[in-house]
Enzyme design. Sequence first.
Site, short mmCIF file in Angstrom:
data_model
loop_
_atom_site.label_atom_id
_atom_site.label_comp_id
_atom_site.label_asym_id
_atom_site.label_seq_id
_atom_site.Cartn_x
_atom_site.Cartn_y
_atom_site.Cartn_z
N LYS A 22 -32.63 -15.31 -3.62
CA LYS A 22 -32.41 -15.24 -2.16
C LYS A 22 -31.12 -14.47 -1.86
CE LYS A 22 -30.32 -18.71 0.04
NZ LYS A 22 -29.11 -18.28 0.78
N ASN A 23 -30.04 -14.87 -2.48
CA ASN A 23 -28.76 -14.24 -2.15
C ASN A 23 -28.74 -12.76 -2.56
OD1 ASN A 23 -27.95 -16.64 -1.10
ND2 ASN A 23 -26.61 -17.22 -2.80
N CYS A 116 -25.06 -22.56 6.82
CA CYS A 116 -24.99 -23.97 6.45
C CYS A 116 -23.65 -24.56 6.87
CB CYS A 116 -25.12 -24.10 4.93
SG CYS A 116 -26.80 -23.96 4.34
N ARG A 121 -15.90 -21.58 6.67
CA ARG A 121 -16.53 -20.31 6.33
C ARG A 121 -16.21 -19.17 7.30
NH1 ARG A 121 -22.56 -21.11 4.38
NH2 ARG A 121 -22.03 -19.58 2.81
N ASP A 304 -23.59 -23.84 -5.49
CA ASP A 304 -24.94 -24.02 -4.95
C ASP A 304 -25.81 -24.95 -5.79
OD1 ASP A 304 -24.32 -22.46 -2.81
OD2 ASP A 304 -25.58 -20.76 -3.35
N ARG A 396 -35.10 -22.38 4.50
CA ARG A 396 -34.19 -21.23 4.53
C ARG A 396 -34.03 -20.64 3.13
NH1 ARG A 396 -28.55 -22.14 6.92
NH2 ARG A 396 -28.49 -20.04 6.05
C1 UD1 Z 1 -22.21 -16.83 -0.91
C2 UD1 Z 1 -23.60 -17.39 -1.01
C3 UD1 Z 1 -23.56 -18.89 -1.17
C4 UD1 Z 1 -22.66 -19.28 -2.33
C5 UD1 Z 1 -21.29 -18.62 -2.21
C6 UD1 Z 1 -20.39 -18.85 -3.41
C7 UD1 Z 1 -25.05 -15.92 0.25
C8 UD1 Z 1 -25.82 -15.68 1.48
N1 UD1 Z 1 -24.35 -17.04 0.18
O1 UD1 Z 1 -21.63 -17.35 0.27
O2 UD1 Z 1 -24.90 -19.34 -1.39
O3 UD1 Z 1 -22.50 -20.68 -2.33
O4 UD1 Z 1 -21.45 -17.20 -2.06
O5 UD1 Z 1 -21.01 -18.42 -4.56
O6 UD1 Z 1 -25.08 -15.14 -0.67
N2 UD1 Z 1 -13.96 -17.48 2.81
C9 UD1 Z 1 -12.97 -17.33 3.77
N3 UD1 Z 1 -12.95 -16.18 4.50
C10 UD1 Z 1 -13.87 -15.18 4.33
C11 UD1 Z 1 -14.87 -15.34 3.34
C12 UD1 Z 1 -14.89 -16.51 2.59
O7 UD1 Z 1 -12.13 -18.22 3.95
O8 UD1 Z 1 -13.79 -14.17 5.03
C13 UD1 Z 1 -13.99 -18.71 1.99
C14 UD1 Z 1 -15.26 -19.52 2.24
O9 UD1 Z 1 -15.12 -20.35 3.37
C15 UD1 Z 1 -15.38 -20.28 0.93
C16 UD1 Z 1 -14.83 -19.28 -0.10
O10 UD1 Z 1 -14.04 -18.36 0.63
O11 UD1 Z 1 -14.57 -21.41 0.98
C17 UD1 Z 1 -15.87 -18.52 -0.88
O12 UD1 Z 1 -16.82 -17.97 0.01
P1 UD1 Z 1 -17.78 -16.74 -0.38
O13 UD1 Z 1 -17.72 -16.52 -1.85
O14 UD1 Z 1 -17.45 -15.61 0.50
O15 UD1 Z 1 -19.21 -17.33 -0.03
P2 UD1 Z 1 -20.34 -16.68 0.87
O16 UD1 Z 1 -20.41 -15.21 0.62
O17 UD1 Z 1 -20.19 -17.17 2.26
#
Ligand code: UD1
Length: 424
Positions: A22-23, A116, A121, A304, A396
């Site tokens: 999915k991701n 979610c 986030r 995840d 989802r």
């Molecule tokens: C993606 C995946 C999710 C997975 C996660 C970590 C998708 C659609 N989702 O989520 O399933 O659990 O990677 O492997 O692919 N953060 C900030 N600011 C930002 C971006 C991130 O503070 O601009 C924080 C987030 O809140 C979190 C951490 O950084 O605490 C890591 O987030 P990130 O690796 O970016 O996860 P996603 O890309 O949202």
Amino acid sequence: METLRITGGRRLRGAVNVAGGKNSSLAIIAAAALAADVSTLENVPHCRDVTTLVEILEALGARIAFVPGRLTIDARGLTNHAAPYDLCRSMRASFYTAGVLLGRMGRAQVPLPGGCSIGARPVDFHLRGFAALGAKVVTEHGFVKAAARRLRGGLFYVPRSSFGTTTNMMLAASMAKGTTVLQNAAREPEIVDTAVFLNLMGARIRGAGTDTITIEGTDELHGSTYTIVPDRNEGGTYLLAGAATGGDVLVEGMIPEHVTALLTKLEEAGLEVVPGTDGVRVRATGEIRALDVDTAPYPGFATDLHPQMAAMLTLARGTSRIRETVFESRFAYTDELRRMGADVRVEGETVHVNGPSRLSGAPVEAPDIRGGAAVVIAALAAEGETEISKVENLDRGYEGLEGKLTLLGARVVRDGSAGIREAG
Ligand code: UD1
């Protein structure tokens, strides 16, 4: 509203095919929209997040056909730079359109994303990354507006090795002028998958899978054909469901190297793990032992798979601890597990699980994608019937969930209206 009714207490046995990631699909479909051309993607899972991204890209002008497994995207007509709020609000990956639109058109107007409820986030890292490529970025009235006459390559340190930020930067920087270097980049297999696809489109990306990614920008990308990597989170969910029910499950097509941290923990818990070229098999051999688990960016234990692991550990003897280091509030599932008789408590960033518990069926909800999967696993192992509401959260991220579980011998019935809508 739909519900899933699961009658627990049956050992899951047999084989299921892993779905496409999915991701990975979300990132790669977005990447395909960078080219004013046609791409064909195989092994795309038919889950709601994918159909939502399809609808967003269609609203931007792309034409997409999506039949089971295969998605064809014609992005020649993608000329709208403003992504729709109502679709983007439900999904975090909608924010990839910011990188795509900025890279392709030099301007993007994208709503702050939803997704979610597992923590704040924010997208501040993404915005800082775009600024490092020379974009002017403002956030107003719930929208991010970013513009640059032409993005230019730059050096960017990815905070917390964010997966989404690394993806968005690869998308935007592929079409920037000059070279971009991402330090502390995410190393997930889905990052590698996206980079491989972008390179097939004509991008020049090196180092994906390491913490330093170099992207030499190009003026134009072209369409390509690609098969998406298997979904390690979906596969891991079925392995944990098999383990929790004292069963024996083979997830066909799963790549063992993508889940080394999970398999190591399963062995430590006393399960028999058989990684092979055909997939991964996990067999229960007796009592499950308690574990200490810390989630971490890849190759660490995937956040995840945290809720599903916690569900399995309610059946383990002793006190287990799971420390969540990636998302700050990925714990809503613990309320649901408690309803089913689990002894689970959250202290700071750590979940404590005392087991083994005698789980019993109860009315519960799927609070988010992976939290929902944890509830399903507990229901499969519980005595009696569990009725799970908010099934849309499971839809989802999981393609054909009840079909696959039924194939493994579970008793699962979906009540309510039709399943997810066809897109394209
Ligand atoms: C993606 C995946 C999710 C997975 C996660 C970590 C998708 C659609 N989702 O989520 O399933 O659990 O990677 O492997 O692919 N953060 C900030 N600011 C930002 C971006 C991130 O503070 O601009 C924080 C987030 O809140 C979190 C951490 O950084 O605490 C890591 O987030 P990130 O690796 O970016 O996860 P996603 O890309 O949202």
